[in-house]
Design an enzyme around this catalytic site. Structure first.
Site, PDB file in Angstrom:
ATOM      1  N   ARG A  12      -8.870   9.913  33.710  1.00 32.59           N
ATOM      2  CA  ARG A  12      -7.986   8.739  33.827  1.00 32.59           C
ATOM      3  C   ARG A  12      -7.594   8.163  32.469  1.00 32.59           C
ATOM      4  NH1 ARG A  12     -11.245   4.879  37.586  1.00 32.59           N
ATOM      5  NH2 ARG A  12      -9.565   3.449  36.999  1.00 32.59           N
TER       6      ARG A  12
ATOM      7  N   TYR B 195       2.901  -5.202  -4.883  1.00 36.86           N
ATOM      8  CA  TYR B 195       1.951  -4.160  -4.517  1.00 36.86           C
ATOM      9  C   TYR B 195       0.973  -3.998  -5.671  1.00 36.86           C
ATOM     10  CZ  TYR B 195      -0.279   0.286  -3.817  1.00 36.86           C
ATOM     11  OH  TYR B 195      -1.223   1.266  -3.681  1.00 36.86           O
TER      12      TYR B 195
ATOM     13  N   ASN C 185       0.897   3.309  -9.297  1.00 33.84           N
ATOM     14  CA  ASN C 185      -0.419   3.921  -9.484  1.00 33.84           C
ATOM     15  C   ASN C 185      -0.473   5.415  -9.217  1.00 33.84           C
ATOM     16  OD1 ASN C 185       0.112   3.270  -6.763  1.00 33.84           O
ATOM     17  ND2 ASN C 185      -2.049   3.240  -6.240  1.00 33.84           N
TER      18      ASN C 185
ATOM     19  N   SER D 109       8.519 -11.570 -12.741  1.00 32.27           N
ATOM     20  CA  SER D 109       9.028 -10.978 -11.508  1.00 32.27           C
ATOM     21  C   SER D 109       9.729  -9.645 -11.758  1.00 32.27           C
ATOM     22  CB  SER D 109      10.014 -11.949 -10.850  1.00 32.27           C
ATOM     23  OG  SER D 109       9.348 -13.135 -10.489  1.00 32.27           O
TER      24      SER D 109
END
Length: 450
Positions: A18, A352, A372, A391
């Site tokens: 099931r 990130y 990275n 930024s």
């Protein structure tokens, strides 16, 4: 708890049709951990001397999931009922002479406290021959019934074999029980299969114990503890039960859950005091949140450490290896993976940060990326204390930004930056007076011609 050594037999030989899955039923995750591992954690907490998992199909999957654990695997093939399944564990426990606790791999919520009550009752001075775990659900449905006078069992009957009077009984059989090894193996051989299904029922064992001169008794549990999983819908229902209890525990231990029903914990989530968790937060395995931290709405955390008074989110993602220091800020749409963020450091928007470190009180501007991965290796980015990264900066690892350094907005940094230096890595800005107006005139003329 009783000092008598005990072994656990976990029955997991059902086909699980099931579930409509290629994954073995007992390996389906509950709160981020296979159901089977929940049970193994329970018996480990009680100090089980031995453990045997009885499987049918899918042995390879179960053995792989048990890698590194001292757990034996026995195979039931074909499946001829629960008593037949338990007999398959005999060889693995041939030299064991203590108590046997029988559990079910698709009934993962039974607590260590309830298991201890079964074993304690088995070793009480009046020495019953077996102890069966019963429960009283709101709707007894098709559960097997326990017939009892007080705690003494006078009969156990499967629903499909029960008459109308027996089906009216509200005390139901979970199938879990405790029995001495010296009693278990000889009596299993006496169980027959003269029933509607032609199977060997473990439920016959208590009455054989009784016939041998010692009573079988029932210990009752709360219905939620014995909730079983045979379908995806039942898995979701058991998940809801587990989550509800975990949320209640978090709040009882001093955390604020603004909308508890929207917060999802993993099996090992650790939450400190005075933590605030806003709506729609999901914790994967391996997360620790220290006292006073705030996890804002729609954040997802897995394999991460959040320090005291840190602020996470909204819409933040912490991946494995993220270590967020005291009072650090990880803001909206910031992702951190395998990186440490120092005390008081801030990455408030759209960044990130992967494979690196950010020093205390450093500021990471919106749109900053730790570049990275070079296609072959992961490289680290190290940012010193008090540094300021403007930024839309791309920091191409391996690279170090010294303490107190400033990276100008829009820079692509490929070499180390000395402490307290300004790094500016972008073309000089040029300007052509009147160019925009001439461009619009030219384009408008072309459009008119067309």
């Amino acid at each position: 708890m009783s000092d008598t050594p005990f072994a656990a037999i976990i029955l997991a030989a059902g086909k699980g049709t099931r579930m409509a899955s290629d994954l073995h039923k007992v390996l389906h995750p509950l709160a981020g951990q296979p159901m089977l591992h929940h049970l193994l954690g329970t018996i480990d907490a009680l100090g089980a001397a031995r453990a045997v998992v009885v499987v049918g199909a899918g042995r390879d999957q179960v053995e792989a999931a048990l890698a590194g654990r001292e757990v034996a695997v026995a195979v039931q093939e074909p499946q001829r009922g629960t008593a037949h399944a338990v007999r398959q564990a005999e060889a693995a426990l041939a030299e064991f002479s203590g108590d046997i606790l029988i559990l079910y791999g698709d009934v993962p919520l039974v607590t260590a406290e309830t298991c201890a009550r079964l074993l304690d009752r088995l070793n009480a001075p009046d020495a019953p021959g077996a102890v069966v775990l019963g429960f009283r659900p709101a709707d007894p449905g098709a559960y097997g019934r326990i017939l009892a006078e007080g705690e003494t069992i006078t009969g156990i009957v499967e629903y499909k074999d029960a008459d109308a009077a027996q089906r009216a009984v509200t005390l139901c059989n979970s199938g879990m029980m405790a029995v001495r090894a010296a009693d278990l193996w000889p009596l299993l051989g006496q169980i027959g299969n003269a029933n509607a299904a032609g199977e060997y029922y473990l439920t016959d064992l208590p009455m054989l114990v009784h016939a041998a001169g010692r009573p079988a008794v029932v210990v009752e549990a709360e219905p939620w503890e014995v909730a079983g999983v045979n379908s995806r819908a039942e898995l979701a229902a058991v998940e809801a039960l587990w989550q509800g209890r975990r949320r209640a525990r978090a709040m009882a231990e001093g955390a604020t859950l603004i909308a508890p029903e929207t917060v999802w914990f993993a099996w090992d989530t650790q939450i400190g005091r005075d933590v605030v968790i806003e709506p729609h937060v999901v914790f994967g395995p391996g997360v620790t949140v220290a006292d006073g931290a705030v996890i804002r709405a729609f954040s997802a955390l897995e394999g991460a450490e959040v320090g005291p008074a840190a602020l996470i989110g909204p819409y933040a993602r912490l991946r494995p290896g993220a270590r967020i220091g005291r009072a650090a800020h990880i803001g909206n749409f910031v992702e951190v993976k395998n990186a440490s963020i120092g005390e008081g450091a801030k990455a408030n928007h759209l960044a990130y940060l992967g494979d690196g470190s950010v020093g205390a009180r450093a500021n990471i501007g919106a749109g900053t990326i730790f570049c990275n991965y070079d296609g072959y290796f992961k490289n680290r980015t190290e940012i010193g204390a008090g540094a300021f990264v403007g930024s839309n900066s791309a920091l191409v690892a391996p690279v170090t930004i010294g303490a107190g350094a400033i990276v100008a907005a829009g820079s692509v940094i490929t070499r180390d930056v000395a402490p307290d230096a300004l790094a500016l890595a972008r073309p000089d800005q040029g300007q052509k007076p009147g160019w925009a107006a001439r461009f619009r005139t030219r384009m408008a003329a072309k459009k008119a011609e067309g």
